[in-house]
Design an enzyme around this catalytic site. Structure first.
Site, mmCIF file in Angstrom:
data_model
loop_
_atom_site.group_PDB
_atom_site.id
_atom_site.type_symbol
_atom_site.label_atom_id
_atom_site.label_comp_id
_atom_site.label_asym_id
_atom_site.label_seq_id
_atom_site.Cartn_x
_atom_site.Cartn_y
_atom_site.Cartn_z
ATOM 1 N N ASN A 6 0.870 -1.178 0.000
ATOM 2 C CA ASN A 6 0.000 0.000 0.000
ATOM 3 C C ASN A 6 0.911 1.233 0.000
ATOM 4 O OD1 ASN A 6 -1.828 2.011 0.464
ATOM 5 N ND2 ASN A 6 -2.490 1.278 2.478
ATOM 6 N N LEU A 7 1.033 1.870 -1.160
ATOM 7 C CA LEU A 7 1.982 2.994 -1.263
ATOM 8 C C LEU A 7 1.423 4.289 -0.687
ATOM 9 C CD1 LEU A 7 3.644 2.345 -4.756
ATOM 10 C CD2 LEU A 7 4.134 1.319 -2.534
ATOM 11 N N LYS A 8 0.123 4.262 -0.357
ATOM 12 C CA LYS A 8 -0.523 5.440 0.259
ATOM 13 C C LYS A 8 -0.270 6.687 -0.583
ATOM 14 C CE LYS A 8 -0.290 3.086 4.658
ATOM 15 N NZ LYS A 8 -0.322 3.149 6.098
ATOM 16 N N HIS A 89 -9.789 0.802 4.542
ATOM 17 C CA HIS A 89 -8.522 1.076 5.219
ATOM 18 C C HIS A 89 -8.759 2.085 6.353
ATOM 19 C CE1 HIS A 89 -4.477 2.366 6.110
ATOM 20 N NE2 HIS A 89 -4.088 1.217 5.581
ATOM 21 N N GLU A 156 -5.896 -5.398 10.200
ATOM 22 C CA GLU A 156 -4.900 -4.347 10.414
ATOM 23 C C GLU A 156 -5.280 -3.525 11.655
ATOM 24 O OE1 GLU A 156 -2.641 -3.105 6.678
ATOM 25 O OE2 GLU A 156 -4.496 -1.974 6.682
ATOM 26 N N GLY A 162 1.825 1.922 10.780
ATOM 27 C CA GLY A 162 2.772 3.032 10.683
ATOM 28 C C GLY A 162 3.443 3.393 11.997
ATOM 29 N N SER A 192 2.886 -2.479 10.383
ATOM 30 C CA SER A 192 4.320 -2.491 10.681
ATOM 31 C C SER A 192 5.004 -3.808 10.316
ATOM 32 C CB SER A 192 4.576 -2.114 12.151
ATOM 33 O OG SER A 192 4.105 -0.799 12.401
#
Ligand code: PGA
Length: 234
Positions: A6-8, A89, A156, A162, A192
């Protein structure tokens, strides 16, 4: 295993082109047959002609096109042959204020298109501290078709995303068991995940893969994580 990146809100069109090339080259011939690599770049960076991984959309509006300022509809995804989407998300729920109702609409729309859906759930810090993870996640699953054939579920926990503080294996296993009792979908863990902890996470019974943020933003670090995950299954 499913290894999803997930490159956000990271990578421009130019930098993702380099990322996609590096990933494609790195994966050529080197990926185990049962592995599948998904990458969710920003929509402005979708690129054509990738070979060894699947591009997915971090977000979309539940319509093909129309008067939805700032949004991306089915037509725009089809132009890049994108048929895999992330829904639910925690950053979209918490930062962008996506309601449970909008999330259900997105799910129904994506299912009607036959898209592959990576549906994210996970408790917040307070629910975790009060040992209410299952209740929290059960509420997020209300109205979601857990038997949808192209579904992937990602557990998640919000407090692990993060933060560099991945959930403990016992917590992951417990929540994956909880999800497994409700759905036959492949189950991912996210929060993470990195090249150091991937071996432990892969070894968790019932874990079918990972959804990776920070450690996937650089192609070489994502490749390192992918090879660490296949090494630990040898
Ligand atoms: P992280 O993000 O790997 O940086 O914790 C995971 C995610 O948000 O999917």
């Amino acid at each position: 295993m499913i290894l999803a990146a997930n490159l956000k809100c990271n990578h421009t069109r130019a930098s993702f082109e380099r990322y996609a090339k590096a990933l494609d080259e790195g994966l050529a011939g080197g990926i185990s047959r049962e592995d599948e690599i998904l990458v969710f770049p920003p929509a402005s960076a979708f690129c054509a002609g990738v070979k060894n991984f699947t591009q997915g959309a971090q977000n979309f509006y539940p319509a093909v096109h129309g008067s939805f300022t700032g949004e991306i509809g089915g037509d725009m995804l089809a132009e890049f042959d994108v048929k895999t989407v992330l829904i639910g998300h925690s950053e979209r729920r918490a930062i962008l204020g996506e309601s449970a109702e909008l999330i259900r609409e997105k799910f129904s729309f994506a299912a009607a298109q036959g898209w592959r859906i990576v549906f994210c759930v996970g408790e917040d810090e307070a629910a975790f501290a009060q040992d209410r993870s299952e209740d929290f996640v059960a509420a997020q699953l209300e109205g979601i078709d857990l038997k949808y054939p192209s579904l992937v579920l990602a557990y998640e926990p919000v407090w692990a995303i993060g933060t560099g503080r991945s959930a403990q294996c016992e917590q992951i296993e417990r929540m994956l068991n909880f999800l497994r009792a409700k759905s036959p979908a492949p189950l991912l863990y996210g929060g993470s995940v990195n090249a150091e902890n991937i071996a432990k996470i892969c070894a968790i019974r019932g874990c079918d893969g990972v959804l990776v943020g920070t450690a996937s933003w650089d192609a070489s670090s994502f490749l390192e994580l992918i090879s660490a995950s296949s090494r630990c299954r040898l």
